[in-house]
Design a protein around this motif. Sequence first.
Motif, PDB file in Angstrom:
ATOM      1  N   VAL A 134       0.825  -1.209  -0.017  1.00  0.00           N
ATOM      2  CA  VAL A 134      -0.003  -0.062  -0.124  1.00  0.00           C
ATOM      3  C   VAL A 134       0.800   1.291   0.016  1.00  0.00           C
ATOM      4  CG1 VAL A 134      -1.533   1.285   1.345  1.00  0.00           C
ATOM      5  CG2 VAL A 134      -1.791  -1.072   0.787  1.00  0.00           C
ATOM      6  N   THR A 135       2.033   1.255   0.840  1.00  0.00           N
ATOM      7  CA  THR A 135       2.791   2.231   0.882  1.00  0.00           C
ATOM      8  C   THR A 135       3.689   2.682  -0.373  1.00  0.00           C
ATOM      9  OG1 THR A 135       3.262   1.932   3.329  1.00  0.00           O
ATOM     10  CG2 THR A 135       4.888   3.388   2.131  1.00  0.00           C
ATOM     11  N   VAL A 141       1.439   6.479  -6.971  1.00  0.00           N
ATOM     12  CA  VAL A 141       0.373   7.205  -7.261  1.00  0.00           C
ATOM     13  C   VAL A 141       0.818   8.609  -6.986  1.00  0.00           C
ATOM     14  CG1 VAL A 141      -1.826   7.970  -6.565  1.00  0.00           C
ATOM     15  CG2 VAL A 141      -1.534   5.715  -6.726  1.00  0.00           C
ATOM     16  N   SER A 142       1.631   9.073  -6.232  1.00  0.00           N
ATOM     17  CA  SER A 142       2.008  10.500  -5.921  1.00  0.00           C
ATOM     18  C   SER A 142       2.961  10.798  -7.049  1.00  0.00           C
ATOM     19  CB  SER A 142       2.916  10.465  -4.517  1.00  0.00           C
ATOM     20  OG  SER A 142       3.322  11.693  -4.174  1.00  0.00           O
ATOM     21  N   SER A 143       3.675   9.765  -7.303  1.00  0.00           N
ATOM     22  CA  SER A 143       4.838   9.925  -8.511  1.00  0.00           C
ATOM     23  C   SER A 143       4.097  10.094  -9.564  1.00  0.00           C
ATOM     24  CB  SER A 143       5.601   8.927  -8.522  1.00  0.00           C
ATOM     25  OG  SER A 143       6.628   8.968  -9.373  1.00  0.00           O
ATOM     26  N   LEU A 144       3.039   9.447 -10.052  1.00  0.00           N
ATOM     27  CA  LEU A 144       2.459   9.571 -11.134  1.00  0.00           C
ATOM     28  C   LEU A 144       1.596  10.834 -11.482  1.00  0.00           C
ATOM     29  CD1 LEU A 144       1.115   5.804 -11.786  1.00  0.00           C
ATOM     30  CD2 LEU A 144       2.783   6.966 -13.161  1.00  0.00           C
ATOM     31  N   LYS A 145       1.176  11.436 -10.220  1.00  0.00           N
ATOM     32  CA  LYS A 145       0.344  12.308 -10.237  1.00  0.00           C
ATOM     33  C   LYS A 145       1.351  13.624 -10.570  1.00  0.00           C
ATOM     34  CE  LYS A 145      -3.295  11.856  -6.873  1.00  0.00           C
ATOM     35  NZ  LYS A 145      -3.599  12.004  -5.483  1.00  0.00           N
ATOM     36  N   GLU A 146       2.523  13.628 -10.001  1.00  0.00           N
ATOM     37  CA  GLU A 146       3.624  14.402 -10.203  1.00  0.00           C
ATOM     38  C   GLU A 146       3.925  14.651 -11.667  1.00  0.00           C
ATOM     39  OE1 GLU A 146       5.667  17.795  -9.386  1.00  0.00           O
ATOM     40  OE2 GLU A 146       4.501  16.638  -7.737  1.00  0.00           O
ATOM     41  N   GLU A 147       4.113  13.482 -12.124  1.00  0.00           N
ATOM     42  CA  GLU A 147       4.441  13.134 -13.632  1.00  0.00           C
ATOM     43  C   GLU A 147       3.486  13.867 -14.546  1.00  0.00           C
ATOM     44  OE1 GLU A 147       5.523   9.385 -14.760  1.00  0.00           O
ATOM     45  OE2 GLU A 147       7.026   9.165 -13.221  1.00  0.00           O
ATOM     46  N   ALA A 148       2.163  13.503 -14.116  1.00  0.00           N
ATOM     47  CA  ALA A 148       0.979  13.925 -15.009  1.00  0.00           C
ATOM     48  C   ALA A 148       0.718  15.522 -14.831  1.00  0.00           C
ATOM     49  CB  ALA A 148      -0.325  13.445 -14.220  1.00  0.00           C
ATOM     50  N   ARG A 149       1.373  16.187 -13.903  1.00  0.00           N
ATOM     51  CA  ARG A 149       1.233  17.752 -13.808  1.00  0.00           C
ATOM     52  C   ARG A 149       2.217  18.226 -14.951  1.00  0.00           C
ATOM     53  NH1 ARG A 149       1.759  18.086  -7.561  1.00  0.00           N
ATOM     54  NH2 ARG A 149      -0.181  17.429  -6.999  1.00  0.00           N
ATOM     55  N   LYS A 206      -7.863   5.620 -11.024  1.00  0.00           N
ATOM     56  CA  LYS A 206      -7.608   4.104 -11.121  1.00  0.00           C
ATOM     57  C   LYS A 206      -6.629   3.529 -10.131  1.00  0.00           C
ATOM     58  CE  LYS A 206      -8.668   3.526 -16.066  1.00  0.00           C
ATOM     59  NZ  LYS A 206      -8.013   3.214 -17.591  1.00  0.00           N
ATOM     60  N   LEU A 207      -5.526   4.559  -9.994  1.00  0.00           N
ATOM     61  CA  LEU A 207      -4.624   4.218  -8.908  1.00  0.00           C
ATOM     62  C   LEU A 207      -4.951   4.265  -7.606  1.00  0.00           C
ATOM     63  CD1 LEU A 207      -1.168   5.722 -10.485  1.00  0.00           C
ATOM     64  CD2 LEU A 207      -1.650   3.422 -10.242  1.00  0.00           C
ATOM     65  N   GLU A 208      -6.008   5.383  -7.231  1.00  0.00           N
ATOM     66  CA  GLU A 208      -6.670   5.431  -5.976  1.00  0.00           C
ATOM     67  C   GLU A 208      -7.355   4.287  -5.568  1.00  0.00           C
ATOM     68  OE1 GLU A 208      -6.454   7.715  -3.429  1.00  0.00           O
ATOM     69  OE2 GLU A 208      -4.921   8.702  -3.991  1.00  0.00           O
ATOM     70  N   ALA A 209      -8.154   3.770  -6.644  1.00  0.00           N
ATOM     71  CA  ALA A 209      -8.927   2.550  -6.385  1.00  0.00           C
ATOM     72  C   ALA A 209      -8.297   1.344  -6.026  1.00  0.00           C
ATOM     73  CB  ALA A 209      -9.906   2.039  -7.825  1.00  0.00           C
ATOM     74  N   LEU A 210      -6.905   1.216  -6.929  1.00  0.00           N
ATOM     75  CA  LEU A 210      -5.996   0.095  -6.450  1.00  0.00           C
ATOM     76  C   LEU A 210      -5.251   0.252  -5.319  1.00  0.00           C
ATOM     77  CD1 LEU A 210      -4.697  -2.386  -7.748  1.00  0.00           C
ATOM     78  CD2 LEU A 210      -2.831  -0.821  -8.599  1.00  0.00           C
ATOM     79  N   ALA A 211      -5.065   1.246  -4.720  1.00  0.00           N
ATOM     80  CA  ALA A 211      -4.557   1.647  -3.512  1.00  0.00           C
ATOM     81  C   ALA A 211      -5.727   1.221  -2.269  1.00  0.00           C
ATOM     82  CB  ALA A 211      -4.235   3.031  -3.149  1.00  0.00           C
ATOM     83  N   LYS A 212      -6.950   1.693  -2.557  1.00  0.00           N
ATOM     84  CA  LYS A 212      -8.030   1.428  -1.621  1.00  0.00           C
ATOM     85  C   LYS A 212      -8.268  -0.008  -1.253  1.00  0.00           C
ATOM     86  CE  LYS A 212     -10.410   5.639  -1.863  1.00  0.00           C
ATOM     87  NZ  LYS A 212     -11.854   6.411  -2.371  1.00  0.00           N
TER      88      LYS A 212
END
Length: 192
Positions: A133-134, A140-148, A170-176
């Motif tokens: 999860v971590t 997810v955080s890295s992908l968000k940063e890249e997406a920006r 999608k990544l958030e759903a996977l993390a949940k």
Amino acid sequence: MNSVKIQIGPRSYQIACDPTDEDKVRKFGTLIDENYQKLGTARAAQEADNLVFAALFMADELDEARQGLSGARTELAQANAELSRAKDDITNATRKAKADVEQDIEKASKGKAELHAEIETLRKAEEHSRKEVTKLKEEVSSLKEEARHQHDLFGSEEDTAAHSKALAEKLEALAKRAEATASELEGQAKAS
């Protein structure tokens, strides 16, 4: 030697005896006199005959007492045999109960060891899930940063934001799902 006077019917007798037996001789004299009195008016002319009849009464009582004693001994022997059987039954029942308890303890020990092993497995799975999860959150955080920063390479900021938003969802759903799996494993570990 001492002398004890006893009364039987109309006559008295002097009996020589040991000093320790005086009370016993008096008691026996009284017993003979009681049996003599049973003759009542049917007494014979000769005192010797009367004493024989008194002795016969006493012999009859002694015989009855001996028969009663024999019966009591038989009953006692039977009771002792039953007691012996009961002791054997109790001993056997105790041995069986002890063996059953030992088997139950052994089964419980095995079950306890199995539960401890399962708990340890669940703890390891929970730890692994938390790490996953971590790791996923970091991705997810890295992908968000890249997406920006992708809007500079792939077109307008709106297109990149929409694409990034879909990817982030999608990544958030996977993390949940990973967190739910970890929580479920933790709940199972606590229940065990």
